[in-house]
Motif scaffolding. Structure first.
Motif, PDB file in Angstrom:
ATOM      1  N   ASN A   1      -1.705  -1.186   4.430  1.00 21.39           N
ATOM      2  CA  ASN A   1      -2.839  -1.459   3.550  1.00 21.39           C
ATOM      3  C   ASN A   1      -4.178  -0.912   4.041  1.00 21.39           C
ATOM      4  O   ASN A   1      -5.225  -1.206   3.466  1.00 21.39           O
ATOM      5  CB  ASN A   1      -2.948  -2.967   3.261  1.00 21.39           C
ATOM      6  CG  ASN A   1      -2.985  -3.811   4.507  1.00 21.39           C
ATOM      7  OD1 ASN A   1      -2.288  -3.502   5.469  1.00 21.39           O
ATOM      8  ND2 ASN A   1      -3.776  -4.848   4.531  1.00 21.39           N
TER       9      ASN A   1
ATOM     10  N   TRP B   1     -10.115  -1.380   4.908  1.00 14.23           N
ATOM     11  CA  TRP B   1     -11.042  -1.326   3.776  1.00 14.23           C
ATOM     12  C   TRP B   1     -12.273  -2.200   3.951  1.00 14.23           C
ATOM     13  O   TRP B   1     -13.111  -2.286   3.061  1.00 14.23           O
ATOM     14  CB  TRP B   1     -10.293  -1.686   2.487  1.00 14.23           C
ATOM     15  CG  TRP B   1      -9.500  -0.507   2.072  1.00 14.23           C
ATOM     16  CD1 TRP B   1      -8.206  -0.206   2.441  1.00 14.23           C
ATOM     17  CD2 TRP B   1      -9.947   0.605   1.284  1.00 14.23           C
ATOM     18  NE1 TRP B   1      -7.833   1.011   1.930  1.00 14.23           N
ATOM     19  CE2 TRP B   1      -8.881   1.522   1.221  1.00 14.23           C
ATOM     20  CE3 TRP B   1     -11.146   0.904   0.646  1.00 14.23           C
ATOM     21  CZ2 TRP B   1      -8.988   2.730   0.521  1.00 14.23           C
ATOM     22  CZ3 TRP B   1     -11.242   2.107  -0.042  1.00 14.23           C
ATOM     23  CH2 TRP B   1     -10.172   2.998  -0.099  1.00 14.23           C
TER      24      TRP B   1
ATOM     25  N   GLY C   1      -5.069   5.413  -2.115  1.00 14.05           N
ATOM     26  CA  GLY C   1      -5.888   4.868  -1.032  1.00 14.05           C
ATOM     27  C   GLY C   1      -7.082   5.740  -0.692  1.00 14.05           C
ATOM     28  O   GLY C   1      -7.791   6.231  -1.569  1.00 14.05           O
TER      29      GLY C   1
ATOM     30  N   GLY D   1       0.842  -1.197   0.000  1.00 14.83           N
ATOM     31  CA  GLY D   1       0.000   0.000   0.000  1.00 14.83           C
ATOM     32  C   GLY D   1       0.870   1.237   0.000  1.00 14.83           C
ATOM     33  O   GLY D   1       1.756   1.380   0.845  1.00 14.83           O
TER      34      GLY D   1
ATOM     35  N   GLU E   1       1.099  -2.221  -4.566  1.00 16.49           N
ATOM     36  CA  GLU E   1      -0.177  -1.511  -4.440  1.00 16.49           C
ATOM     37  C   GLU E   1      -1.270  -2.233  -5.241  1.00 16.49           C
ATOM     38  O   GLU E   1      -1.054  -2.600  -6.392  1.00 16.49           O
ATOM     39  CB  GLU E   1       0.028  -0.064  -4.941  1.00 16.49           C
ATOM     40  CG  GLU E   1      -1.224   0.735  -5.192  1.00 16.49           C
ATOM     41  CD  GLU E   1      -2.114   0.910  -3.957  1.00 16.49           C
ATOM     42  OE1 GLU E   1      -1.600   1.275  -2.892  1.00 16.49           O
ATOM     43  OE2 GLU E   1      -3.335   0.673  -4.082  1.00 16.49           O
TER      44      GLU E   1
END
Ligand SMILES: Cc1cc2nc3c(=O)[nH]c(=O)nc-3n(C[C@H](O)[C@H](O)[C@H](O)COP(=O)(O)OP(=O)(O)OC[C@H]3O[C@@H](n4cnc5c(N)ncnc54)[C@H](O)[C@@H]3O)c2cc1C
Length: 411
Positions: free
Chosen positions: A101, A104, A42, A12, A35
């Motif tokens: 990361n 999400w 992001g 990320g 990524e």
């Protein structure tokens, strides 16, 4: 110690990832940024609502500046856990791995039966904001969301206010369009709804709308809109609690959404196979905790439901979890239990949706790793870089970051 043969993998490349890149490259340490998307922005691109134009531009430029370095290999379109396993990543032979990361996965809605309506008139915050940010772009291929009057947002943090704002500006923009008035959601957000309407000699009442509802399980003084510093005096704490109420009131004044506290969903209401509302229960707030009051269940009709009750990191096969978060030794080092030299940085482990908090955390961990955790004598750089070249080839990336950004830039 020379850092010549050290390379750190960073999963990320957004706020936390690019901060780690900066700290490491400043110390002469090579980085590979892996990524999942074509561009590494992001939540700056997909989470922060699109009206944060200046902040978004500034943060994207900073990310680009940090990733576009001779000491950095960029690998786009490669999702760990989907395109490359956690096991492969750990075995790649890097000096350390930093998981930047983010968070999400939306926290699950407390009433499980609602899942069957997801994508009809029930949405989680992350896909909803993604839609808002991208749906007007010609390249957008995702589902379209029909924003309707009398929607409800379940939540209570800053992001849930943003979601209520999105619903309100979309709603008003659509109603005005039907009356032949073009007013973008960005203009409505910028001016606020009452002021924007006044320019057309209109008031909220003229629109005949009920508006969006924001529902929160505790009371406004407990909304996580401003944080109480650790060890704060009673006076300071009281000030923060008053600030919370002020933040909410200002948002309501400008965007005219409705708010009710001390209530939470315990069921759904369905009619003819459609979700038409929620069964709510009233809460007491005891010692700042919500305690439901038996016998206060009531059914309320809503046209759509958005859940905005927090984001957690996505589980990845091979990544140790402790309940719904990554299993870390401690927040300061971000070290993941059970994996060798793997560390979590930023939103993936802070639990706070905040740019500064993500960046500060990543900085601290990256410096700790650079100064204490790189293997003596380094790693087999040739083997690692060969693997990186393979990954880049698979992703269709030829190694020129600025050309890649220019080719993939959004409108
Ligand atoms: C609605 C909303 C409003 C907000 N408003 C504000 C605000 O006003 N002020 C503020 O400070 N903060 C705000 N935030 C929070 C802020 O945007 C985030 O906290 C911050 O950007 C997180 O940065 P990060 O780098 O830690 O994580 P992210 O930005 O989530 O970055 C994670 C990166 O990792 C990539 N990635 C994820 N999984 C994988 C994988 N498996 N493999 C490879 N790559 C992967 C992602 O594509 C992404 O590039 C808001 C958030 C939301 C949702």
């Amino acid at each position: 110690m020379s850092n010549e043969n050290q390379i750190v993998a960073i999963v990320g490349g957004a706020v936390a990832g690019s901060e780690a890149v900066y700290q490491l490259t400043e110390r002469g340490i090579r980085c590979v940024v892996i990524e999942q998307n074509d561009l590494p922005y992001g939540k700056i691109e997909d989470g922060l609502p699109k009206w944060h134009t200046k902040q978004r531009k500034k943060q994207m430029a900073l990310i680009n500046e940090r990733v576009d370095q001779e000491l950095v290999d960029f690998v786009p379109n490669t999702k760990i856990g989907r395109d490359y396993s956690m096991g492969d990543l750990v075995n790649m032979g890097c000096s350390a791995v930093l998981m930047a990361n983010g968070a999400w996965k939306d926290r699950g809605f407390p009433v499980k039966e609602i899942a069957k309506y997801e994508g009809d008139n029930f949405y989680y915050q992350n896909p909803f904001v993604y839609w808002f940010n991208h749906h007007e772009q010609s390249t957008y291929e995702g589902e379209q969301i029909d924003v309707t009057d009398n929607a409800v947002v379940i939540g209570g943090g800053l992001a849930s206010i943003d979601v209520a704002k999105i619903l309100q500006v979309e709603l008003v923009s659509n109603v005005l369009k039907e009356r032949g008035i073009e007013l973008s959601t960005l203009e409505l957000e910028h001016k606020g709804i009452p002021k924007a309407l006044a320019e057309f000699d209109l008031t909220w009442e003229d629109l005949g709308l009920q508006g969006t509802y924001l529902l929160y399980r505790r009371n406004v003084r407990n909304m996580p809109l401003a944080s109480i510093p650790e060890g704060a005096s009673a006076e300071k704490e009281e000030k923060v609690r008053q600030t919370r109420a002020k933040i909410l009131q200002n948002a309501q004044n400008k965007y005219l959404f409705r708010f009710k506290d001390q209530t939470q969903p315990v069921g759904i209401i369905e009619e003819d196979g459609k979700l038409v509302g929620l069964r709510m229960i009233e809460n007491d707030v005891i010692n700042n905790k919500a305690v439901s009051k038996a016998g206060t269940e009531n059914d309320v009709k809503y046209s759509m439901v958005i859940s905005s009750i927090g984001s957690i990191p996505e589980p990845i096969d091979g990544m140790p979890m402790e309940w719904s978060t990554y299993d870390i030794k401690d927040l300061e080092t971000g070290e993941i239990n059970g994996l060798d030299n793997v560390f979590g940085v930023g939103n993936s482990i802070t639990g706070k949706g905040n740019i500064r908090v993500s960046r500060d955390h990543s900085r601290e961990v990256a410096i700790y790793v650079a100064e204490n955790r790189l293997p003596d004598g380094g790693v087999d750089m040739d083997a690692v870089r060969m693997e990186i070249k393979e990954l880049q080839k698979k992703a269709g990336y030829e190694g020129n970051y600025s050309a890649w950004v220019a080719a993939n830039a959004r409108e």
